[in-house]
Design an enzyme around this catalytic site. Structure first.
Site, PDB file in Angstrom:
ATOM      1  N   LEU A   1     -21.538   0.619  -2.430  1.00  0.00           N
ATOM      2  CA  LEU A   1     -22.629   0.382  -1.487  1.00  0.00           C
ATOM      3  C   LEU A   1     -22.875   1.583  -0.577  1.00  0.00           C
ATOM      4  O   LEU A   1     -23.583   1.476   0.418  1.00  0.00           O
ATOM      5  CB  LEU A   1     -22.332  -0.863  -0.641  1.00  0.00           C
ATOM      6  CG  LEU A   1     -22.331  -2.187  -1.404  1.00  0.00           C
ATOM      7  CD1 LEU A   1     -21.902  -3.331  -0.490  1.00  0.00           C
ATOM      8  CD2 LEU A   1     -23.722  -2.475  -1.988  1.00  0.00           C
ATOM      9  N   THR A   2     -22.307   2.722  -0.943  1.00  0.00           N
ATOM     10  CA  THR A   2     -22.516   3.925  -0.137  1.00  0.00           C
ATOM     11  C   THR A   2     -23.704   4.740  -0.630  1.00  0.00           C
ATOM     12  O   THR A   2     -24.134   5.683   0.033  1.00  0.00           O
ATOM     13  CB  THR A   2     -21.264   4.821  -0.163  1.00  0.00           C
ATOM     14  OG1 THR A   2     -21.011   5.233  -1.516  1.00  0.00           O
ATOM     15  CG2 THR A   2     -20.046   4.062   0.363  1.00  0.00           C
ATOM     16  N   GLY A   3     -24.216   4.405  -1.830  1.00  0.00           N
ATOM     17  CA  GLY A   3     -25.363   5.119  -2.366  1.00  0.00           C
ATOM     18  C   GLY A   3     -25.029   6.363  -3.162  1.00  0.00           C
ATOM     19  O   GLY A   3     -25.933   7.070  -3.629  1.00  0.00           O
TER      20      GLY A   3
ATOM     21  N   SER B   1     -13.062  -4.637   1.671  1.00  0.00           N
ATOM     22  CA  SER B   1     -13.996  -4.042   0.704  1.00  0.00           C
ATOM     23  C   SER B   1     -15.457  -4.339   1.051  1.00  0.00           C
ATOM     24  O   SER B   1     -16.248  -4.703   0.172  1.00  0.00           O
ATOM     25  CB  SER B   1     -13.692  -4.528  -0.728  1.00  0.00           C
ATOM     26  OG  SER B   1     -12.451  -4.051  -1.166  1.00  0.00           O
TER      27      SER B   1
ATOM     28  N   TYR C   1       0.845  -1.188   0.000  1.00  0.00           N
ATOM     29  CA  TYR C   1       0.000   0.000   0.000  1.00  0.00           C
ATOM     30  C   TYR C   1       0.885   1.245   0.000  1.00  0.00           C
ATOM     31  O   TYR C   1       1.509   1.600   1.001  1.00  0.00           O
ATOM     32  CB  TYR C   1      -0.921   0.023   1.218  1.00  0.00           C
ATOM     33  CG  TYR C   1      -1.935  -1.083   1.259  1.00  0.00           C
ATOM     34  CD1 TYR C   1      -2.173  -1.907   0.159  1.00  0.00           C
ATOM     35  CD2 TYR C   1      -2.691  -1.324   2.413  1.00  0.00           C
ATOM     36  CE1 TYR C   1      -3.111  -2.919   0.201  1.00  0.00           C
ATOM     37  CE2 TYR C   1      -3.639  -2.335   2.457  1.00  0.00           C
ATOM     38  CZ  TYR C   1      -3.838  -3.136   1.363  1.00  0.00           C
ATOM     39  OH  TYR C   1      -4.761  -4.148   1.409  1.00  0.00           O
TER      40      TYR C   1
ATOM     41  N   ALA D   1     -17.734  -2.516  -1.064  1.00  0.00           N
ATOM     42  CA  ALA D   1     -17.604  -2.807  -2.503  1.00  0.00           C
ATOM     43  C   ALA D   1     -17.009  -1.620  -3.252  1.00  0.00           C
ATOM     44  O   ALA D   1     -17.568  -1.148  -4.250  1.00  0.00           O
ATOM     45  CB  ALA D   1     -18.952  -3.208  -3.088  1.00  0.00           C
TER      46      ALA D   1
END
Length: 459
Positions: A333-335, A326, A172, A329
């Site tokens: 999936l936060t909208g 994740s 990372y 996703a």
């Protein structure tokens, strides 16, 4: 197949060398060449200021295409030569990943701190972790050093809430993520706060790493980044194999055991391991009296494979914690994404699958609406919290990422409430209908160890 991150000017040459090395050491290319031409490339990479030189070596003079015995001998010689050549590259591994040296005092401290403790110290510390992939990743997440203060606020808030379990990796930001975490912890002034911080990091199973000692060396390099010069060295709370390799996997397991026995780490785990591989590494470590603490796998409402193929059940059977990476996703999936609003960068392709597929995005939209309905049952709840709590409902420890104070507050607030059985069932029913944006078959991870034939990855 690896997340190459944190590109600054001084890392440009290293990045170029990394891409080139990954290309030339790819075993599949080696194998195809060996089987068709009855010879193979034995690389002897030599680090120079301008290039990596290599030489080619014939593995056998001649053989009949129909002579299976001779072909088998050739393949064995090829694997031996390729492994030896790959091992030779450890002499220039600093081209790929930063290798800070541990101070003498640090080495002495670690050598005298051998701890063979039962289970992981991180266990029970937090029912949720915080993923630090974006802390240094400039390609996928657009990391900018100017935002380091925001990341420090995330860190300090997690410490304040006594939920400071961070997951990082040497890949990372090519070490940047580990360095940031080490610096932030070192700046804490309260000894009790320092003890609250639990850090999990990962060893990159790159092709040129073929020995158990490679794991130990990488672990020490991570320790140096996590413990800035002059600070009191703390062992890594959880050290994991980041992903399976096409060979040398059992050597890596021995390396994990060595890290544990030398007191460099408090617990060991794996990541992206399938059912068979999880059982195998669990058995291998158990023979040395070392527990396999965890298996970190991708799992979310948009990626359910570990639930469907029995991987989660096997981990529970073996008392191995499942860390779900994740769980949001990659933000879908936060909208905040729909047909009009889409992410930039590599995630554009995922948006196309979810929003422009055969169902024209209707099933994805239905899932998002179901999540909104569930959230409405819990005052102040967000879609992110619904997604995170769904992974918790499956008995896993989610590790959502957070780059801002707002995000970390939302994530950790998910622990203040839980989904009901009925809500979980509604989410399950909606999620199974959504087209998968990724499948195990198309994943870049090595599926099988070429020597042992052990199935390494399945979800």
């Amino acid at each position: 197949s690896f997340h190459i991150t944190y590109i600054e000017k001084q890392h440009k040459k290293r990045l170029q060398n990394l891409f080139f090395t990954m290309l030339v050491l790819n075993l599949k290319a080696f194998l195809l060449f060996a089987l068709t031409c009855n010879s193979a490339i034995a690389f002897t990479p030599l680090a120079t200021s301008n290039a990596i030189k290599y030489s080619t070596t014939s593995l056998s003079s001649s053989s009949s295409d129909n002579d299976n015995a001779e072909n088998e001998t050739t393949r064995r010689k090829f694997f031996q030569t390729a492994t030896a050549a790959a091992a030779a590259t450890t002499t220039y591994s600093n081209l790929l990943l930063p290798q800070p040296a541990l101070a003498t005092s640090t080495s002495n401290t670690l050598a005298s701190a051998v701890q063979v403790a039962p289970k992981a110290s991180y266990r029970g510390t937090a029912p949720m972790g915080l993923g630090a992939w974006a802390w240094g990743d400039s390609i996928f997440w657009g990391y900018n050093p100017k935002n380091d203060q925001d990341l420090k606020e995330v860190f300090n808030y997690a410490v304040e809430k006594n939920l400071a379990f961070f997951d990082t990796a040497e890949l990372y930001g090519l070490g940047r993520s580990e360095t940031l975490l080490g610096d932030f912890r070192n700046e804490l002034t309260n000894a009790d706060d320092v003890e609250k911080v639990k850090i999990a990091t990962k060893f990159a199973a790159l092709p040129y790493r073929t020995k158990a000692d490679d794991v130990v060396k990488a672990c020490k390099a991570s320790l140096a980044r996590l413990n800035p010069k002059g600070s009191i060295t703390k062992p890594i709370d959880l050290y994991q194999i980041h992903f399976p390799n096409a060979w040398a996997n059992e050597d890596y397991w021995d390396g994990l055991a060595m890290c544990y026995e030398q007191g460099l780490v408090k617990a060991v785990g794996v990541s992206n391991y399938g059912v068979d591989a999880t059982r195998a590494v669990h058995e291998k470590l158990a023979a040395r009296g070392i527990p396999l603490a965890s298996n970190q796998i991708q799992m979310s409402l948009l990626y359910r494979f570990p639930l469907e193929n029995g991987l989660v059940d096997v981990c529970k059977e073996l008392n191995v914690d499942v860390l779900s990476y994740s769980p949001l996703a990659l933000g879908f999936l936060t909208g905040k994404y729909d047909k009009e609003t889409r992410p930039s960068g590599p995630r554009k392709a995922i948006a196309k699958v979810l929003l422009d597929g055969e169902d024209d995005g209707s099933n994805f939209n239905t899932l998002i609406q179901t999540m909104r309905d569930v959230a409405s049952n819990h005052p102040g709840a967000t879609l992110s919290q619904v997604a995170v709590n769904w992974t918790r409902s499956k008995g896993t420890i989610p590790i959502p990422g957070a780059r801002s104070l707002k995000q970390v507050k939302q994530n950790l607030a998910a622990l203040e409430w839980e989904l009901s059985g009925e809500e979980v069932a509604l989410l399950d029913a909606a999620s199974v209908k959504v087209p998968s944006y990724a499948t195990p078959e198309k994943a870049f991870f090595t599926k099988e160890d070429i020597n042992t034939k052990l199935k390494m990855f399945d979800s």
